[in-house]
Scaffold this active site. Structure first.
Site, PDB file in Angstrom:
ATOM      1  N   ARG A  20       0.820  -1.214   0.000  1.00 16.61           N
ATOM      2  CA  ARG A  20       0.000   0.000   0.000  1.00 16.61           C
ATOM      3  C   ARG A  20       0.850   1.258   0.000  1.00 16.61           C
ATOM      4  O   ARG A  20       0.390   2.320  -0.431  1.00 16.61           O
ATOM      5  CB  ARG A  20      -0.996  -0.060   1.173  1.00 16.61           C
ATOM      6  CG  ARG A  20      -2.092  -1.083   0.901  1.00 16.61           C
ATOM      7  CD  ARG A  20      -2.909  -1.405   2.115  1.00 16.61           C
ATOM      8  NE  ARG A  20      -2.253  -2.400   2.962  1.00 16.61           N
ATOM      9  CZ  ARG A  20      -2.584  -2.628   4.223  1.00 16.61           C
ATOM     10  NH1 ARG A  20      -3.519  -1.908   4.794  1.00 16.61           N
ATOM     11  NH2 ARG A  20      -1.972  -3.574   4.897  1.00 16.61           N
ATOM     12  N   GLU A  57       2.773  -6.973  12.959  1.00 19.32           N
ATOM     13  CA  GLU A  57       1.742  -7.250  13.970  1.00 19.32           C
ATOM     14  C   GLU A  57       1.163  -8.644  13.803  1.00 19.32           C
ATOM     15  O   GLU A  57       0.793  -9.279  14.777  1.00 19.32           O
ATOM     16  CB  GLU A  57       0.624  -6.191  13.914  1.00 19.32           C
ATOM     17  CG  GLU A  57      -0.307  -6.287  15.113  1.00 19.32           C
ATOM     18  CD  GLU A  57      -1.452  -5.286  15.077  1.00 19.32           C
ATOM     19  OE1 GLU A  57      -1.671  -4.629  14.052  1.00 19.32           O
ATOM     20  OE2 GLU A  57      -2.145  -5.198  16.106  1.00 19.32           O
TER      21      GLU A  57
HETATM   22  O1  LIG Z   1       4.089  -1.824  11.890  1.00 20.55           O
HETATM   23  P1  LIG Z   1       3.936  -3.258  11.484  1.00 20.55           P
HETATM   24  O2  LIG Z   1       3.410  -4.138  12.583  1.00 20.55           O
HETATM   25  O3  LIG Z   1       5.189  -3.803  10.901  1.00 20.55           O
HETATM   26  O4  LIG Z   1       2.819  -3.322  10.363  1.00 20.55           O
HETATM   27  C1  LIG Z   1       2.675  -2.362   9.350  1.00 20.55           C
HETATM   28  C2  LIG Z   1       2.677  -2.974   7.977  1.00 20.55           C
HETATM   29  O5  LIG Z   1       1.626  -3.944   7.841  1.00 20.55           O
HETATM   30  C3  LIG Z   1       0.908  -3.688   6.635  1.00 20.55           C
HETATM   31  O6  LIG Z   1       1.510  -4.298   5.559  1.00 20.55           O
HETATM   32  P2  LIG Z   1       1.322  -5.827   5.148  1.00 20.55           P
HETATM   33  O7  LIG Z   1       2.587  -6.569   5.466  1.00 20.55           O
HETATM   34  O8  LIG Z   1       0.046  -6.379   5.687  1.00 20.55           O
HETATM   35  O9  LIG Z   1       1.314  -5.730   3.556  1.00 20.55           O
HETATM   36  P3  LIG Z   1       0.331  -5.099   2.483  1.00 20.55           P
HETATM   37  O10 LIG Z   1       0.567  -3.609   2.482  1.00 20.55           O
HETATM   38  O11 LIG Z   1       0.786  -5.731   1.230  1.00 20.55           O
HETATM   39  O12 LIG Z   1      -1.090  -5.458   2.858  1.00 20.55           O
HETATM   40  C4  LIG Z   1       1.026  -2.185   6.476  1.00 20.55           C
HETATM   41  O13 LIG Z   1       0.791  -1.807   5.130  1.00 20.55           O
HETATM   42  C5  LIG Z   1       2.433  -1.910   6.922  1.00 20.55           C
HETATM   43  O14 LIG Z   1       3.361  -2.083   5.858  1.00 20.55           O
HETATM   44  N1  LIG Z   2      -3.819  -3.165  12.606  1.00 17.94           N
HETATM   45  C1  LIG Z   2      -3.379  -2.986  11.359  1.00 17.94           C
HETATM   46  N2  LIG Z   2      -4.174  -2.398  10.424  1.00 17.94           N
HETATM   47  C2  LIG Z   2      -3.708  -2.216   9.151  1.00 17.94           C
HETATM   48  N3  LIG Z   2      -2.500  -2.608   8.743  1.00 17.94           N
HETATM   49  C3  LIG Z   2      -1.705  -3.179   9.661  1.00 17.94           C
HETATM   50  N4  LIG Z   2      -0.460  -3.648   9.557  1.00 17.94           N
HETATM   51  C4  LIG Z   2      -0.113  -4.155  10.756  1.00 17.94           C
HETATM   52  N5  LIG Z   2      -1.080  -4.017  11.646  1.00 17.94           N
HETATM   53  C5  LIG Z   2      -2.094  -3.403  10.982  1.00 17.94           C
END
Ligand SMILES: O=P(O)(O)OC[C@H]1O[C@H](OP(=O)(O)OP(=O)(O)O)[C@H](O)[C@@H]1O
Ligand SMILES: Nc1ncnc2[nH]cnc12
Length: 182
Positions: free
Chosen positions: A69, A106
């Site tokens: 994203r 997370e």
């Molecule tokens: O602070 P954190 O606990 O590390 O989480 C944050 C990350 O989690 C989500 O990405 P995700 O890995 O789900 O990938 P996506 O954007 O492809 O959905 C979000 O877009 C951040 O990159």
């Molecule tokens: N709670 C949350 N919502 C959206 N993106 C995330 N990436 C990690 N934790 C998330």
């Protein structure tokens, strides 16, 4: 978006908050409706661009968006700042050689990669962009990766910060801009 509503309030109002996704105990902040809204996309990109005006940031000559994203936002920010854009990819998407960094987020584990050939990172002043800061594992891995390639990470900016997870604490001295707190 009305004139008396702040960018943060507008983003919060359009964000879809989904309990127990993708696993029990996680409250997922889904920004899809904000990105799809013309005023939402505009306030997000304008707000992220403002990260360059935080104290001590100075010049930025590359914007890096985190998979996936962060990609949607990074190119808009780069166009407004007049820089190029770098996609920080999830593992296995880029051809070798790559710099790679594993991390915990997370709701799981993953690895991020950037090219180890073809881009001169030495001395580049990078602004890192993502949609959500939760535990900070992802953003911290992105910062470490860019530094290991020789770049200087001068700032980071996210749309939503989930403050209770304290991801900001992992970032050391990197100035962080967050447009909306959850
Ligand atoms: O602070 P954190 O606990 O590390 O989480 C944050 C990350 O989690 C989500 O990405 P995700 O890995 O789900 O990938 P996506 O954007 O492809 O959905 C979000 O877009 C951040 O990159
Ligand atoms: N709670 C949350 N919502 C959206 N993106 C995330 N990436 C990690 N934790 C998330």
């Amino acid at each position: 978006m009305s004139a008396d509503e702040s960018a943060g309030d507008y983003i919060a109002r359009l964000t879809r908050t989904v309990p127990d996704f993708p696993q029990p105990g996680v409250t997922f902040a889904d920004l899809t409706p904000v990105f799809a809204d013309p005023a939402g996309l505009r306030v997000i990109v304008n707000g992220l661009v403002e990260a360059v005006h935080a104290p001590g940031v100075g010049e930025v000559d590359l914007v890096a968006g985190i998979d996936s994203r962060g990609f949607l936002l990074g190119s808009g920010v780069a166009l407004m700042l007049g820089t190029g854009v770098l996609a920080i990819r999830k593992a296995g998407k880029l051809p070798p050689p790559v710099h790679s960094r594993e991390y915990t987020l997370e709701y799981g584990n993953a690895a991020l990669e950037i090219p180890a050939d073809g881009i001169a990172f030495e001395g580049r002043r990078v602004l890192v962009i993502d949609d959500v800061l939760a535990t900070g594992g992802t953003l911290c891995a992105a910062v470490d990766l860019l530094r290991s390639a020789g770049a200087e990470v001068v700032a980071a900016a996210v749309v939503v910060e989930i403050a209770q997870l304290r991801g900001r604490d992992l970032l050391g001295g990197v100035p962080l801009t967050a447009l909306s707190l959850q």
